[in-house]
Write a protein that holds these residues in place. Structure first.
Motif, PDB file in Angstrom:
ATOM      1  N   LEU A  68     -28.262  28.160 -16.403  1.00  0.00           N
ATOM      2  CA  LEU A  68     -29.505  28.455 -17.115  1.00  0.00           C
ATOM      3  C   LEU A  68     -29.381  29.842 -17.746  1.00  0.00           C
ATOM      4  O   LEU A  68     -29.097  30.826 -17.056  1.00  0.00           O
ATOM      5  N   TYR A  69     -29.622  29.934 -19.086  1.00  0.00           N
ATOM      6  CA  TYR A  69     -29.576  31.195 -19.819  1.00  0.00           C
ATOM      7  C   TYR A  69     -30.972  31.475 -20.388  1.00  0.00           C
ATOM      8  O   TYR A  69     -31.590  30.588 -21.010  1.00  0.00           O
ATOM      9  N   ILE A  70     -31.447  32.695 -20.179  1.00  0.00           N
ATOM     10  CA  ILE A  70     -32.717  33.129 -20.767  1.00  0.00           C
ATOM     11  C   ILE A  70     -32.462  34.457 -21.475  1.00  0.00           C
ATOM     12  O   ILE A  70     -32.049  35.436 -20.846  1.00  0.00           O
ATOM     13  N   GLU A  71     -32.706  34.510 -22.779  1.00  0.00           N
ATOM     14  CA  GLU A  71     -32.457  35.707 -23.578  1.00  0.00           C
ATOM     15  C   GLU A  71     -33.748  36.504 -23.757  1.00  0.00           C
ATOM     16  O   GLU A  71     -34.856  35.941 -23.748  1.00  0.00           O
ATOM     17  N   ASN A  72     -33.566  37.816 -23.970  1.00  0.00           N
ATOM     18  CA  ASN A  72     -34.675  38.713 -24.314  1.00  0.00           C
ATOM     19  C   ASN A  72     -35.847  38.538 -23.346  1.00  0.00           C
ATOM     20  O   ASN A  72     -36.928  38.074 -23.715  1.00  0.00           O
ATOM     21  N   LEU A  73     -35.624  38.891 -22.103  1.00  0.00           N
ATOM     22  CA  LEU A  73     -36.632  38.702 -21.057  1.00  0.00           C
ATOM     23  C   LEU A  73     -37.891  39.513 -21.353  1.00  0.00           C
ATOM     24  O   LEU A  73     -37.835  40.623 -21.899  1.00  0.00           O
ATOM     25  N   ASN A  74     -39.023  38.938 -20.988  1.00  0.00           N
ATOM     26  CA  ASN A  74     -40.283  39.675 -20.971  1.00  0.00           C
ATOM     27  C   ASN A  74     -41.089  39.202 -19.765  1.00  0.00           C
ATOM     28  O   ASN A  74     -40.742  38.217 -19.109  1.00  0.00           O
ATOM     29  N   LYS A  75     -42.184  39.933 -19.512  1.00  0.00           N
ATOM     30  CA  LYS A  75     -42.922  39.680 -18.275  1.00  0.00           C
ATOM     31  C   LYS A  75     -43.615  38.323 -18.252  1.00  0.00           C
ATOM     32  O   LYS A  75     -43.999  37.834 -17.196  1.00  0.00           O
ATOM     33  N   SER A  76     -43.745  37.704 -19.393  1.00  0.00           N
ATOM     34  CA  SER A  76     -44.350  36.372 -19.408  1.00  0.00           C
ATOM     35  C   SER A  76     -43.416  35.308 -18.828  1.00  0.00           C
ATOM     36  O   SER A  76     -43.842  34.189 -18.547  1.00  0.00           O
ATOM     37  N   TYR A  77     -42.139  35.677 -18.645  1.00  0.00           N
ATOM     38  CA  TYR A  77     -41.174  34.731 -18.069  1.00  0.00           C
ATOM     39  C   TYR A  77     -41.177  34.760 -16.536  1.00  0.00           C
ATOM     40  O   TYR A  77     -40.429  34.015 -15.913  1.00  0.00           O
ATOM     41  N   ASN A  78     -41.973  35.648 -15.960  1.00  0.00           N
ATOM     42  CA  ASN A  78     -42.009  35.719 -14.494  1.00  0.00           C
ATOM     43  C   ASN A  78     -42.419  34.370 -13.907  1.00  0.00           C
ATOM     44  O   ASN A  78     -43.261  33.651 -14.472  1.00  0.00           O
ATOM     45  N   GLY A  79     -41.804  34.039 -12.764  1.00  0.00           N
ATOM     46  CA  GLY A  79     -42.145  32.789 -12.088  1.00  0.00           C
ATOM     47  C   GLY A  79     -40.983  32.282 -11.258  1.00  0.00           C
ATOM     48  O   GLY A  79     -39.968  32.968 -11.056  1.00  0.00           O
ATOM     49  N   THR A  80     -41.147  31.042 -10.775  1.00  0.00           N
ATOM     50  CA  THR A  80     -40.140  30.411  -9.909  1.00  0.00           C
ATOM     51  C   THR A  80     -39.375  29.371 -10.704  1.00  0.00           C
ATOM     52  O   THR A  80     -39.980  28.441 -11.287  1.00  0.00           O
ATOM     53  N   TYR A  81     -38.054  29.502 -10.712  1.00  0.00           N
ATOM     54  CA  TYR A  81     -37.175  28.568 -11.407  1.00  0.00           C
ATOM     55  C   TYR A  81     -36.433  27.736 -10.362  1.00  0.00           C
ATOM     56  O   TYR A  81     -35.851  28.286  -9.421  1.00  0.00           O
ATOM     57  N   ARG A  82     -36.460  26.436 -10.519  1.00  0.00           N
ATOM     58  CA  ARG A  82     -35.920  25.519  -9.509  1.00  0.00           C
ATOM     59  C   ARG A  82     -34.776  24.698 -10.089  1.00  0.00           C
ATOM     60  O   ARG A  82     -34.891  24.123 -11.191  1.00  0.00           O
ATOM     61  N   CYS A  83     -33.677  24.632  -9.286  1.00  0.00           N
ATOM     62  CA  CYS A  83     -32.538  23.754  -9.625  1.00  0.00           C
ATOM     63  C   CYS A  83     -32.543  22.588  -8.651  1.00  0.00           C
ATOM     64  O   CYS A  83     -32.581  22.787  -7.423  1.00  0.00           O
ATOM     65  N   THR A  84     -32.466  21.378  -9.168  1.00  0.00           N
ATOM     66  CA  THR A  84     -32.470  20.164  -8.347  1.00  0.00           C
ATOM     67  C   THR A  84     -31.199  19.374  -8.618  1.00  0.00           C
ATOM     68  O   THR A  84     -30.840  19.145  -9.775  1.00  0.00           O
ATOM     69  N   ALA A  85     -30.512  18.966  -7.516  1.00  0.00           N
ATOM     70  CA  ALA A  85     -29.298  18.132  -7.621  1.00  0.00           C
ATOM     71  C   ALA A  85     -29.518  16.867  -6.799  1.00  0.00           C
ATOM     72  O   ALA A  85     -30.121  16.915  -5.712  1.00  0.00           O
ATOM     73  N   SER A  86     -29.015  15.760  -7.289  1.00  0.00           N
ATOM     74  CA  SER A  86     -29.228  14.480  -6.612  1.00  0.00           C
ATOM     75  C   SER A  86     -27.978  13.620  -6.660  1.00  0.00           C
ATOM     76  O   SER A  86     -27.148  13.738  -7.572  1.00  0.00           O
ATOM     77  N   ASN A  87     -27.837  12.748  -5.641  1.00  0.00           N
ATOM     78  CA  ASN A  87     -26.810  11.702  -5.622  1.00  0.00           C
ATOM     79  C   ASN A  87     -27.429  10.447  -5.041  1.00  0.00           C
ATOM     80  O   ASN A  87     -28.659  10.358  -4.892  1.00  0.00           O
ATOM     81  N   SER A  88     -26.596   9.483  -4.678  1.00  0.00           N
ATOM     82  CA  SER A  88     -27.114   8.197  -4.206  1.00  0.00           C
ATOM     83  C   SER A  88     -27.791   8.293  -2.838  1.00  0.00           C
ATOM     84  O   SER A  88     -28.524   7.398  -2.447  1.00  0.00           O
ATOM     85  N   VAL A  89     -27.550   9.380  -2.109  1.00  0.00           N
ATOM     86  CA  VAL A  89     -28.146   9.538  -0.782  1.00  0.00           C
ATOM     87  C   VAL A  89     -29.519  10.190  -0.873  1.00  0.00           C
ATOM     88  O   VAL A  89     -30.471   9.831  -0.169  1.00  0.00           O
ATOM     89  N   GLY A  90     -29.672  11.173  -1.770  1.00  0.00           N
ATOM     90  CA  GLY A  90     -30.944  11.877  -1.882  1.00  0.00           C
ATOM     91  C   GLY A  90     -30.816  13.060  -2.812  1.00  0.00           C
ATOM     92  O   GLY A  90     -29.838  13.187  -3.569  1.00  0.00           O
ATOM     93  N   GLU A  91     -31.816  13.925  -2.809  1.00  0.00           N
ATOM     94  CA  GLU A  91     -31.802  15.096  -3.672  1.00  0.00           C
ATOM     95  C   GLU A  91     -32.225  16.330  -2.880  1.00  0.00           C
ATOM     96  O   GLU A  91     -32.929  16.239  -1.869  1.00  0.00           O
ATOM     97  N   SER A  92     -31.766  17.508  -3.375  1.00  0.00           N
ATOM     98  CA  SER A  92     -32.102  18.794  -2.773  1.00  0.00           C
ATOM     99  C   SER A  92     -32.325  19.793  -3.891  1.00  0.00           C
ATOM    100  O   SER A  92     -31.914  19.576  -5.041  1.00  0.00           O
ATOM    101  N   PHE A  93     -32.972  20.928  -3.567  1.00  0.00           N
ATOM    102  CA  PHE A  93     -33.230  21.943  -4.592  1.00  0.00           C
ATOM    103  C   PHE A  93     -33.149  23.328  -3.970  1.00  0.00           C
ATOM    104  O   PHE A  93     -33.183  23.507  -2.750  1.00  0.00           O
TER     105      PHE A  93
END
Length: 442
Positions: A327-352
């Motif tokens: 994930l790339y985010i250019e020219n950061l400012n305070k409006s970008y504050n927050g929680t960013y989540r990565c989720t990966a999944s396979n045939s058994v289930g998913e995690s983040f």
């Protein structure tokens, strides 16, 4: 018709045979002595074949009859039990502690004579004489089979006859252990079952289970087959985790006839992904105007096929770019504050995994850096001043200890005068009673 010459007469059948009188007991002794005398007469008369027949079969039979009626367990006759693997060779030893020239013989479980002294009446050529002396009769039995198992009898013909018993136990090793699994592919948290079978052994084998380097308890079942062999089956039940993937489960068979007999099967365990977010850039504070690069690392079995990025409870910034797991985010400012989540999944289930972004001012951290520089400089100056003060104190103490009073020759004369006038005279060198003193200057 050609007449064959008689076979050579054994030295045991010489005209002067040894005294066999103590061989039998009671009325059997007379019968045995009569048979022996007849055998000797026939040998002298040239009937060697018949004499040999009587010596090997009739005479031992008479001895057996007497001995079987009154056997005595001997303290003087010694033997040991023998355990032998099927197909190997067993050694049977009859030893006499204190022999008085009595006859030693070995009988099979059917009480048939195997060896009478150093002669073998039995036709089974698997029995061979290893050693014969007055104190020992040692016989080998090759290619042992299950039919050879039983109690063998060592007999010493004394009055009364003495016997000792050697039990031959035939060991039959099991066949190759067979391990079977109910499930070929497992999922994390599931319970599975394995069985291990050791077939056709004697005695029954013992089965142990190992998962990696940890021993697990199994439930054995023993069955006696029609041929009096034992088949042992052990059942193992356990729950698998992701750490068990690729770990061997080993079935170990313990049996007195074999060592290190085992079979193994490797576990294949599938599990949902493990996810972790790492910051590639920047390494310090995230400030306004800078760029942010995050990487989502995921591992699972099977390998995750889909990785996605979202901003929790909000939309992604317009300058956000997602390439694969990055994930790339250019020219950061305070409006970008927050929680960013990565989720990966396979045939058994998913995690983040989550990353909390907080954007600081563009000059954030600079004042702290200056304050840190000032603090460092102040600390260095303080150390230098303290060192100089210590040096001054040391020098002052040094000069104070080496400070002294020095007198000239005139001053010393004044010290010896009673009054001022005398002191002046002494100082000028006019003191007649004072000794001349020399002064040296170094």
């Amino acid at each position: 018709m050609r007449v064959l010459p008689p076979p050579p007469i054994s030295p045991l059948l010489s005209p002067s045979p040894p005294d066999w009188s103590p061989v039998a007991v009671g009325g059997e002794a007379a019968a045995a002595a009569a048979i022996l005398k007849q055998v000797s007469n026939m040998a002298n008369a040239g009937s060697g074949a018949l004499a040999s027949f009587l010596f090997f079969f009739v005479f031992p039979a008479a001895l057996h009859k007497g001995a079987a009626q009154y056997p005595v367990v001997s303290q003087n006759l010694v033997t040991e039990n023998v355990s032998v693997v099927e197909g190997d060779t067993a050694i049977i030893s009859c030893r006499v502690k204190n022999n008085d020239d009595s006859v030693i013989q070995l009988l099979n479980p059917n009480r048939q004579t195997i060896y009478f002294r150093d002669m073998r009446p039995l036709k089974d050529s698997r029995f061979q004489l290893v050693n014969f002396s007055d104190n020992e009769l040692r016989v080998s039995l090759s290619n042992v089979s299950l039919s050879d198992e039983g109690r063998y009898v060592c007999q010493l013909y004394t009055d009364p006859p003495q016997e000792a018993y050697a039990n031959i136990t035939v060991l039959v090793p099991p066949g190759n252990p067979l391990i079977e699994a109910r499930d070929q592919i497992l999922q994390e948290g599931n319970q599975t079952e394995m069985t291990c079978t050791a077939m056709s052994s004697k005695p029954a084998a013992t089965i142990r289970w190992m998962k990696g380097d940890k021993e697990l308890p199994g439930k054995p079942r023993v069955e006696l087959t029609y041929d009096k062999m034992y088949t042992v089956t052990s059942r193992l039940t356990f729950t698998v985790g992701r750490e068990d993937d690729g770990v061997p489960v080993i079935c170990i068979v313990d049996h007195p006839a074999v060592k290190d007999f085992q079979a193994q099967k490797y576990l294949e365990v599938q599990y949902k992904p493990e996810v972790k977010i790492t910051v590639e850039f920047p390494q310090g504070l995230t400030r306004e105007g800078e760029n942010l690069e995050l990487t989502c690392l995921s591992k699972g079995k099977p390998q995750p096929q889909r990785v996605s990025w979202v901003k929790v409870d909000d939309d992604m910034p317009p300058h956000a770019v997602i390439i694969g797991a990055d994930l790339y985010i250019e020219n950061l400012n305070k409006s970008y504050n927050g929680t960013y989540r990565c989720t990966a999944s396979n045939s058994v289930g998913e995690s983040f995994d989550d990353y909390v972004l907080y954007v600081y001012d563009s000059r954030a951290g600079e004042g702290a850096a200056r304050a840190m520089d000032h603090a460092v400089i102040g600390g260095v100056v303080a150390v230098v001043v303290f060192a100089m003060l210590c040096l001054l104190i040391v020098l002052g103490r040094y000069f104070a200890r080496h400070k002294g009073t020095y007198f000239t020759h005139e001053a010393k004369g004044a010290d010896d005068a009673a009054d001022a006038d005398t002191a002046i005279i002494n100082a000028e060198g006019g003191h007649t009673n004072s000794e001349e003193k020399k002064e040296y200057y170094i």
